[in-house]
Design an enzyme around this catalytic site. Structure first.
Site, PDB file in Angstrom:
ATOM      1  N   CYS A   2      56.997  -9.224  31.356  1.00 11.10           N
ATOM      2  CA  CYS A   2      57.102 -10.660  30.591  1.00 11.10           C
ATOM      3  C   CYS A   2      58.576 -11.088  31.001  1.00 11.10           C
ATOM      4  CB  CYS A   2      56.931 -10.383  29.215  1.00 11.10           C
ATOM      5  SG  CYS A   2      55.459  -9.983  28.450  1.00 11.10           S
ATOM      6  N   ARG A  27      57.472 -10.808  36.596  1.00  8.54           N
ATOM      7  CA  ARG A  27      57.404  -9.729  35.506  1.00  8.54           C
ATOM      8  C   ARG A  27      56.069  -9.917  34.825  1.00  8.54           C
ATOM      9  NH1 ARG A  27      62.530  -8.368  34.179  1.00  8.54           N
ATOM     10  NH2 ARG A  27      61.806  -7.974  32.059  1.00  8.54           N
ATOM     11  N   ASN A 101      59.739 -10.076  24.900  1.00 11.08           N
ATOM     12  CA  ASN A 101      59.156  -9.158  25.934  1.00 11.08           C
ATOM     13  C   ASN A 101      59.527  -7.661  25.351  1.00 11.08           C
ATOM     14  OD1 ASN A 101      61.364  -7.865  28.701  1.00 11.08           O
ATOM     15  ND2 ASN A 101      59.340  -7.432  28.173  1.00 11.08           N
ATOM     16  N   GLY A 102      58.457  -6.812  25.302  1.00  8.20           N
ATOM     17  CA  GLY A 102      58.504  -5.617  24.695  1.00  8.20           C
ATOM     18  C   GLY A 102      57.125  -5.377  23.998  1.00  8.20           C
TER      19      GLY A 102
END
Ligand code: G6P
Length: 614
Positions: A2, A27, A101-102
């Site tokens: 991401c 990504r 993101n994560g």
């Protein structure tokens, strides 16, 4: 894994955001989206399944005006890659928009609690929980957005880099990070936000890397302020970017991967520059010299890495054990971090990572650090999380690698590992002066030798055409070339989606030989080293079963060239550096097979370059 990007300032946000997303597409590219605050303060989200180009197409008919915005390119974890699960996500009242993101590990519990309070969820993502939680805290505590974000983050378990904008607020973006990277770019009356510096570099060279558990309050009124999760204000540490835009473009090549393969003569020179003297009599890796006693007295070295970097680590094991006589273990970072490994004080842990952001490698580093090991990093991206978490290290200096399949980073990593082993072996007295000088000479020849191999481009492209039909491939090598065989197989798998396995050639008879038939091509790295004769016998065993052999050979070979069905001739070097040269034609072979199969070489399905989730 991401990519996130944000802008606030006096320019139109959308063109900056969309260009930033293209830079970050390595990504993830399952879906993309953008949130903008229009001139009248309205908050609008547009998003779509598919690559950034698809979002761009949709945006042609939309109002893209506004000077504040956030955007996201997704690599799906929670929830399938569809329009609804694409980021940004609105909060319940549609007052807030978030990109993330994560992974939020406790999202299910939080979601239940929020649902019980009347919040409805549109997506299957863990990310939507964050924005709903922030709004819930804002409403119940009547607090400001930065305060609500801070309180919400205290409830989250997991990894995040987030950015949030608010309806009616044209002067503020709130961002925060934990375990996923985030960089703030500082321009003249404008700010940029991104997962890495690549979307920022064409606008400003001044950046601030957020640390774990930091919240950035970016405002056109008061500028950038950074707080930790306990609300203590941090100093702003502005760094100067050392990155040029031309490094981020294809430069006339059809794909980044091909460009990066062809850059290798230069990147190897860059990796060696300043480390080997012009007389070619000395190699100095300053990270090793600065910590000479620690290295000389090391009882054990553990190398942790993932993917291609792990393959480089295997070569590192051979090099260090051979030249420095220190036991080395190579571990998948993802296994190491969860298996209660024995780590003692005198141990050195070497973390290898191109991106410097791989979540498992970073966690392995933190674990080893907590047990008292000395941590040495071999990274490419300057200022990356792993580079910053280590005690010392050496950058590979190969420039941005954008193609998802790693090429120049691999050869750069092996080159740095060779310099590490030579530096340490020399100072430890475990290699002779003659050996030392001979290896430095070979190191300095690498760049020209790779340039020679690249001349075989057309020959390898023709060869690739013959093998596009294959459903399976075997890659075999021995000694230093065994990890090169693993890497060759991984390249093919990643970008052509052909099943490929790498094996130590002598192990072939313990299983894989059963797969051999006339349909099954086998790539054998058969350089004329001390185990050449053994390799010949193994090749004969494959031929006897009707297998097709593509052999990587040296010019002085006169046996394998007669037995193999196809040969690729590469220059001769010492066995230690042989995997650097052998991997180059294998990169080209994988590249052309993927191109002939019509694959999206730079963005292969399901993969992402920077794996910032476990
Ligand atoms: C992903 C990439 C690989 C890379 C691996 C480790 O799987 O697709 O190309 O080798 O991550 O990444 P790192 O940045 O830690 O070297």
């Amino acid at each position: 894994m991401c990519g996130i990007v944000g802008y606030i300032g006096n320019k139109e946000a959308y063109p900056i955001l969309i260009k930033g997303l293209h830079r970050l597409e390595y990504r993830g590219y399952d879906s993309a989206g953008v949130a903008l605050i229009s001139e009248d303060g309205d908050l609008k989200i547009y998003k779509s399944r598919g690559k950034v180009a698809e979002l761009e197409r949709i945006m042609q008919s939309k109002d893209t005006g506004g000077h504040v915005g956030i955007a996201h390119t997704r690599w799906a974890t929670h929830g399938e890659p569809n329009d609804i699960n694409a980021h940004p996500h609105y909060s319940e009242s549609r007052n807030l928009a978030i990109i993330h993101n994560g992974i939020i590990e406790n999202y299910a519990l939080l979601k239940e609690a929020l649902q019980a309070n009347g919040y409805t969820f549109k997506s299957d993502t863990d990310s939507e929980v964050i924005v709903q939680l922030i709004e819930y805290i804002q409403n119940t505590n009547r607090c400001s957005l930065p305060e609500a974000v801070r309180r919400a983050l205290r409830e989250l378990v997991g990894a995040y880099a987030i950015a949030i904008i608010e309806k009616g607020n044209k002067t503020r973006i709130i961002a925060a990070r934990k375990s996923s990277p985030l960089v703030v770019g500082i321009g003249q009356g404008e700010f940029f936000l991104a997962s890495d510096a690549t979307p920022i570099v064409e606008h400003t060279d001044k950046v601030v890397y957020l640390n774990n558990d930091e919240i950035a309050d970016i405002s056109l009124d008061h500028g950038l302020r950074i707080f930790d999760i306990d609300n203590n204000e941090s100093d702003i540490d502005i760094k100067q970017l050392q990155l040029s835009i031309s490094e981020l473009e294809k430069g006339g090549y059809p794909h980044f991967m091909l460009k990066e393969i062809f850059e290798q003569p230069k990147t190897i020179t860059d990796a060696i520059r300043g480390r080997v003297n012009v007389e070619m009599t000395n190699v100095v890796l300053s990270g090793v010299i600065d910590n000479k006693e620690i290295f000389i007295n090391a009882k054990r070295i553990i190398i942790v890495a993932c993917g291609t970097s792990w393959h480089a680590g295997l070569i590192g094991e051979y090099l260090i054990e051979d030249m420095c006589r220190i036991p080395v273990e190579v571990e998948y970072a993802s296994e190491f971090r969860y298996r209660n490994p024995v780590i003692n004080k005198g141990d050195i842990v070497i973390a290898i990572s191109q991106s410097g952001e791989t979540a498992d490698t970073l966690a392995a580093v933190e674990l080893a650090k907590s047990k008292g090991a000395f941590i040495f990093g071999i990274c490419n991206v300057v200022g990356s999380s792993i580079a910053r978490a280590t005690d010392s290290g050496a950058y590979i200096h190969v420039g941005p690698e954008i193609g998802v399949a790693s090429t120049k980073a691999f050869t750069g990593q092996v080159t740095v590992l060779m310099m590490l082993a030579l530096t340490l072996g020399h100072h430890k007295g475990t290699i002779s002066q003659e050996f030392y000088l001979d290896k430095i000479k070979h190191l300095c020849q690498l760049s020209e030798q790779i340039a020679d191999i690249l001349q075989l481009d057309n020959q390898i492209a023709d060869l690739a055409k013959i093998f596009t039909y294959a459903r399976n491939f075997l890659y075999l090598g021995r000694g230093y070339n065994y990890p090169a065989a693993l890497e060759g197989a991984l390249k093919l798998k990643e970008i052509s989606y052909i099943h490929a396995e790498g094996y130590p050639i002598a192990e072939m008879k313990h299983g894989p030989i059963a797969l051999i038939d006339s349909e099954m091509p086998t790539v054998v790295i058969a350089t004329t080293d001390k185990i050449y004769e053994k390799t010949i016998s193994n090749i004969q065993e494959i031929k006897a079963r009707g297998g097709k052999i593509i052999a990587i050979i040296n010019p002085d070979d006169n046996i394998v060239r007669k037995i193999a069905d196809y040969i690729i001739e590469i220059p001769r070097t010492c066995e230690h550096l042989s995997p650097v040269l052998a991997s180059v034609p294998l990169q080209l072979l994988a590249y052309y097979i993927a191109v002939y199969k019509g694959r999206d070489v730079d963005r292969p399905r399901n993969l992402a370059k920077s794996v910032t989730v476990e």
